[in-house]
Design a protein around this motif. Structure first.
Motif, mmCIF file in Angstrom:
data_model
loop_
_atom_site.group_PDB
_atom_site.id
_atom_site.type_symbol
_atom_site.label_atom_id
_atom_site.label_comp_id
_atom_site.label_asym_id
_atom_site.label_seq_id
_atom_site.Cartn_x
_atom_site.Cartn_y
_atom_site.Cartn_z
ATOM 1 N N HIS A 140 32.525 21.569 20.147
ATOM 2 C CA HIS A 140 31.531 21.826 21.331
ATOM 3 C C HIS A 140 31.761 20.311 22.128
ATOM 4 O O HIS A 140 32.481 20.393 23.364
ATOM 5 C CB HIS A 140 30.599 22.027 21.046
ATOM 6 C CG HIS A 140 29.758 22.353 21.952
ATOM 7 N ND1 HIS A 140 29.684 21.673 23.017
ATOM 8 C CD2 HIS A 140 29.207 23.011 22.903
ATOM 9 C CE1 HIS A 140 28.401 21.831 24.304
ATOM 10 N NE2 HIS A 140 28.150 23.157 24.524
ATOM 11 N N ILE A 141 31.867 19.574 21.341
ATOM 12 C CA ILE A 141 31.811 18.062 22.360
ATOM 13 C C ILE A 141 33.757 18.156 23.036
ATOM 14 O O ILE A 141 33.390 17.270 23.777
ATOM 15 C CB ILE A 141 31.532 16.847 21.402
ATOM 16 C CG1 ILE A 141 30.077 16.867 20.865
ATOM 17 C CG2 ILE A 141 32.153 16.019 21.781
ATOM 18 C CD1 ILE A 141 29.697 15.851 19.369
ATOM 19 N N LEU A 142 34.454 18.384 21.527
ATOM 20 C CA LEU A 142 35.615 18.497 22.397
ATOM 21 C C LEU A 142 36.239 19.360 23.792
ATOM 22 O O LEU A 142 36.771 19.065 23.974
ATOM 23 C CB LEU A 142 36.851 18.908 21.231
ATOM 24 C CG LEU A 142 36.855 17.034 20.236
ATOM 25 C CD1 LEU A 142 37.826 17.625 19.040
ATOM 26 C CD2 LEU A 142 37.643 16.343 21.436
ATOM 27 N N ARG A 143 35.497 20.017 23.666
ATOM 28 C CA ARG A 143 35.632 21.493 24.713
ATOM 29 C C ARG A 143 35.241 21.066 26.031
ATOM 30 O O ARG A 143 35.873 21.193 27.231
ATOM 31 C CB ARG A 143 35.137 22.665 24.241
ATOM 32 C CG ARG A 143 34.908 23.815 24.865
ATOM 33 C CD ARG A 143 34.880 25.529 24.412
ATOM 34 N NE ARG A 143 35.594 26.581 24.496
ATOM 35 C CZ ARG A 143 34.916 26.949 24.682
ATOM 36 N NH1 ARG A 143 33.946 27.436 23.206
ATOM 37 N NH2 ARG A 143 35.181 28.398 24.822
ATOM 38 N N LEU A 166 24.337 18.959 27.664
ATOM 39 C CA LEU A 166 24.942 20.432 27.380
ATOM 40 C C LEU A 166 24.808 20.946 25.789
ATOM 41 O O LEU A 166 23.902 22.141 25.471
ATOM 42 C CB LEU A 166 26.590 21.225 27.716
ATOM 43 C CG LEU A 166 26.877 22.080 27.657
ATOM 44 C CD1 LEU A 166 26.210 23.255 28.319
ATOM 45 C CD2 LEU A 166 28.302 22.162 28.286
ATOM 46 N N LEU A 167 25.193 19.623 25.160
ATOM 47 C CA LEU A 167 25.177 20.195 23.848
ATOM 48 C C LEU A 167 23.406 20.011 22.912
ATOM 49 O O LEU A 167 23.857 20.530 22.480
ATOM 50 C CB LEU A 167 26.036 18.861 23.141
ATOM 51 C CG LEU A 167 25.391 19.167 21.464
ATOM 52 C CD1 LEU A 167 26.711 20.033 21.242
ATOM 53 C CD2 LEU A 167 26.815 17.601 20.592
ATOM 54 N N SER A 214 24.731 28.459 13.661
ATOM 55 C CA SER A 214 26.154 27.005 13.371
ATOM 56 C C SER A 214 26.863 28.013 13.809
ATOM 57 O O SER A 214 27.907 26.471 14.688
ATOM 58 C CB SER A 214 26.727 27.498 11.660
ATOM 59 O OG SER A 214 24.997 26.735 11.308
ATOM 60 N N ILE A 215 27.394 28.509 14.450
ATOM 61 C CA ILE A 215 28.908 29.216 14.959
ATOM 62 C C ILE A 215 28.604 29.174 16.183
ATOM 63 O O ILE A 215 29.333 29.130 17.292
ATOM 64 C CB ILE A 215 29.514 30.669 14.539
ATOM 65 C CG1 ILE A 215 30.053 30.292 13.200
ATOM 66 C CG2 ILE A 215 30.449 31.310 16.033
ATOM 67 C CD1 ILE A 215 30.875 32.106 12.740
ATOM 68 N N SER A 236 31.276 29.457 23.849
ATOM 69 C CA SER A 236 30.387 30.168 24.800
ATOM 70 C C SER A 236 29.582 30.982 24.992
ATOM 71 O O SER A 236 29.907 32.082 23.766
ATOM 72 C CB SER A 236 31.388 30.414 26.362
ATOM 73 O OG SER A 236 31.936 31.117 26.214
ATOM 74 N N LEU A 237 28.942 31.710 26.135
ATOM 75 C CA LEU A 237 28.037 32.949 26.144
ATOM 76 C C LEU A 237 28.698 34.179 26.372
ATOM 77 O O LEU A 237 28.152 35.137 25.475
ATOM 78 C CB LEU A 237 27.198 32.416 27.450
ATOM 79 C CG LEU A 237 25.870 33.495 27.917
ATOM 80 C CD1 LEU A 237 24.534 33.700 26.628
ATOM 81 C CD2 LEU A 237 24.933 33.761 28.887
#
Length: 169
Positions: A64-67, A73-74, A109-110, A115-116
């Motif tokens: 998530h951080i890389l994306r 947002l995280l 976790s996933i 994203s939504l």
């Protein structure tokens, strides 16, 4: 066999990824391997280990951080996923533990990584594949409606399909 399967998945995924980095590809490689490992372990033992879910959560946070490269947002995503987790635990209690605790932890976790739109797609795929399997068990295998099957492999399969559809973007 797992290496061959993963190589195919990464080739397909690499062709769809907007941005490429060795770190991102390595983390997705670990993510896919962990999902496949969880699926096989859940099929065999009917349980998902907490250790696997913690590692899956850490990989999801890293991806998530890389994306998105946005810490706010995280944090918002973790708060929302925590609320979803509490709702799923409450539903589990209402259904008298018919949903596994490991499955709930795995889903949440996933959800941190996806994203939504990806979450909605994953839930559709998850529902469809598990429904087809349940019908197969009822009609072909003649299992009764109280038969319990593991859900981890369906979560893993639907997550991998969703990531391949969206390309990890």
């Amino acid at each position: 066999m797992l290496i061959t399967c993963n190589t195919f998945l990464y080739c397909v995924l690499y062709s769809k990824v907007r941005y490429f980095s060795i770190i991102n590809l390595g983390l997705i490689f670990l993510f896919f391997n962990l999902l496949i490992d969880i699926a096989f372990y859940d099929m065999k033992n009917k349980i998902i280990k907490n250790k696997s879910n913690i590692f899956l959560l850490l990989l999801s946070i890293s991806l998530h951080i890389l994306r998105y490269q946005n810490l706010r947002l995280l944090i918002n995503k973790i708060i929302i996923v925590s609320i979803i987790f509490l709702l799923l635990v409450y539903i589990r209690k209402l259904l008298k533990n018919n949903i596994g605790g490991g499955d709930i932890k795995m889903l949440c976790s996933i959800f941190v990584y996806l994203s939504l739109n990806e979450i909605i797609t994953m839930i559709y795929i998850l529902s469809f594949t598990s429904l087809i399997f349940a019908l197969y068990l009822l009609l072909i295998k003649k299992k009764n409606k109280d038969y319990k099957f593991s859900y981890g492999e369906f979560i893993s399969l639907s997550t991998i399909i969703t990531i391949l559809i969206y390309g990890g973007n």
